[in-house]
Design an enzyme around this catalytic site. Structure first.
Site, PDB file in Angstrom:
ATOM      1  N   SER A 157      -9.887  -0.439   7.307  1.00 54.41           N
ATOM      2  CA  SER A 157      -9.341  -0.359   5.958  1.00 54.41           C
ATOM      3  C   SER A 157      -8.675  -1.619   5.433  1.00 54.41           C
ATOM      4  CB  SER A 157      -8.367   0.817   5.855  1.00 54.41           C
ATOM      5  OG  SER A 157      -9.065   2.036   5.962  1.00 54.41           O
ATOM      6  N   LYS A 190       0.837  -1.200   0.000  1.00 51.76           N
ATOM      7  CA  LYS A 190       0.000   0.000   0.000  1.00 51.76           C
ATOM      8  C   LYS A 190       0.873   1.251   0.000  1.00 51.76           C
ATOM      9  CE  LYS A 190      -3.765   2.081   2.801  1.00 51.76           C
ATOM     10  NZ  LYS A 190      -4.645   1.856   3.979  1.00 51.76           N
ATOM     11  N   SER A 226      -9.408   1.817   3.026  1.00 51.03           N
ATOM     12  CA  SER A 226      -8.549   2.592   2.144  1.00 51.03           C
ATOM     13  C   SER A 226      -7.490   1.741   1.451  1.00 51.03           C
ATOM     14  CB  SER A 226      -7.864   3.705   2.959  1.00 51.03           C
ATOM     15  OG  SER A 226      -7.020   3.178   3.973  1.00 51.03           O
TER      16      SER A 226
END
Length: 421
Positions: free
Chosen positions: A137, A36, A113
């Site tokens: 997330s 990420k 996210s």
């Protein structure tokens, strides 16, 4: 920017070869993973999901220990994945870089996210991926994309070299398509090379929480109960509880966050728990990033922008009460679960919402989702989202929650159940 053949998961293709260490077993040899865009990688600017952040920050001088540990264990990184701006959403839609395509449901959001990280795994582009989970997330995109997602106990995995969102809640989580890989990665990140299976002392079904969900509860609960019975021969105690009532009775500070709500599917105490969590997160976000936002005046997508505006206006008025809620919840849930008890709850209130869904309907879904996500979020307990296939052609999941520090126990339990679920 990503191309269609990678489902829009990557913001940058970047192969980072393993760095075998003589002191670290090569337990992840041959596996590939994605990172990420919130983790530092030496020589690269961490983008945090926003072009203005990318523009105004310098390249990292070291790699986040979490990434280094995976490389040292033999895994190969294939790239950096798209995320929601500043980790401030659970939808997975990024106004600047695009929305990764949910491989299981093309017309639905992938969840955020850690959207790109989840999509990369669900699409088979990598064997596993890492993300962060502050308010949900990892758990949310795992559920929406039909894969396993693990949120560890708060503080169990290093967040050094990870851009903070709200540090009292930030955790480093991971995704996989199968439990064996989920467990192998967990052994490395938790620094627990040998995880042995232990029977749970009890399985506690949060009946009221499943009433929040649009999927029939039997489809979510029974696979878990049957799997535990088959694995342990029916000796595990199975109990049913009204979690909302229990928390209301045992977390007295929540009364300061209770509101009247006409939503018949609302659980008042869990909505209050969510309010406490989100307030504390806004406050810490402001401390972490308010100065940068005021100085740079970055451009945000509309929904993210409104949330960030709210965060910037947050005061410390109720923060002491948030801390009391957290302390009381930890005690209450520890008492409820006892020694190695496991709580069964829905990960989210239903299948993933449509892309660009009606804002009002989406907000109702979000508020119910956060009421479920706040249980582990506020307590700091570990949680795993387990995919249960499709219902009406959309992915559904269920979650198991265990006490803080029982991450290895929870990973081994899920791995043992995989043959039956």
């Amino acid at each position: 920017m990503a191309t269609n053949n990678d489902f829009g998961a990557f913001i940058e293709k970047l192969t980072i070869s393993p760095t075998p260490s003589s002191s670290v077993p090569s337990s992840l040899h041959g596996l590939t993973f994605a990172i990420k865009d919130i983790f530092d990688v030496e020589g690269r600017v961490t983008g945090f999901g926003n072009p203005d952040w990318l523009r105004t920050h310098t390249a990292a001088t070291s790699t986040a220990p979490v990434v280094s540990s995976l490389l040292e264990a033999g895994a190969t990184s294939l790239g950096i994945t798209i995320m929601d701006e500043m980790a401030y959403s659970i939808n997975g839609e990024n106004a600047h870089y695009g929305t990764p395509i949910n491989p299981i449901a093309f017309d639905r959001v992938p969840g955020g996210s850690s959207s790109g990280s989840a999509v990369a795994v669900a699409a088979g582009l990598v064997d596993f991926s890492i993300g962060t989970d502050t308010g949900g997330s990892v758990r949310v995109p795992a559920s929406y994309c039909g894969i396993f997602g693990f949120r560890p106990s708060h503080g169990a995995v290093s967040t050094t070299g990870v851009t903070p969102m709200a540090q009292s809640f930030d955790t480093v989580g991971w995704f996989a398509r199968d439990t064996a890989t989920l467990k192998r990665v967990g052994c490395v990140l938790l620094q627990q090379p040998h995880l042995n299976l232990t029977e749970p002392s009890q399985l506690i079904i949060a009946d009221d929480c499943f009433k929040l969900c649009s999927v029939p509860s039997d489809l979510l609960v029974q696979p878990v109960v049957r799997s535990v019975e088959k694995t342990f021969g029916g000796t595990t105690v199975v109990k049913n509880v009204n979690l909302g009532e229990y928390i209301e009775e045992n977390v007295p500070s929540l009364k300061h966050f209770m509101t009247s709500d006409d939503d018949k599917f609302c659980i008042p105490s869990l909505m209050a728990l969510s309010s406490s969590m989100r307030l504390f997160q806004r406050y810490e976000f402001k401390i972490n990033h308010g100065e940068w936002i005021s100085f740079v005046k970055p451009e945000f997508g509309p929904e993210i922008g409104s949330r960030i505006d709210e965060a910037i206006r947050t005061s410390d008025e109720k923060i002491d009460l948030c801390l009391s809620v957290k302390s009381e919840l930890i005690t209450a849930l520890s008492t409820l679960l006892g020694d190695k008890g496991v709580l069964v709850i829905p990960t989210v209130p239903g299948p993933p919402p449509h892309l660009q869904a009606d804002v009002a309907a989406l907000e109702t879904f979000r508020s119910r989702a956060f009421s479920l996500l706040s249980v582990a979020g506020v307590s700091g307990f570990c949680q795993v989202s387990i995919p249960l296939g499709l219902h009406e052609n959309l992915p559904v999941s269920v979650s198991l929650v265990a006490k803080h520090g029982l991450d290895g126990f929870l990973l081994s339990l899920v791995d043992s159940l995989s043959g039956f679920i």
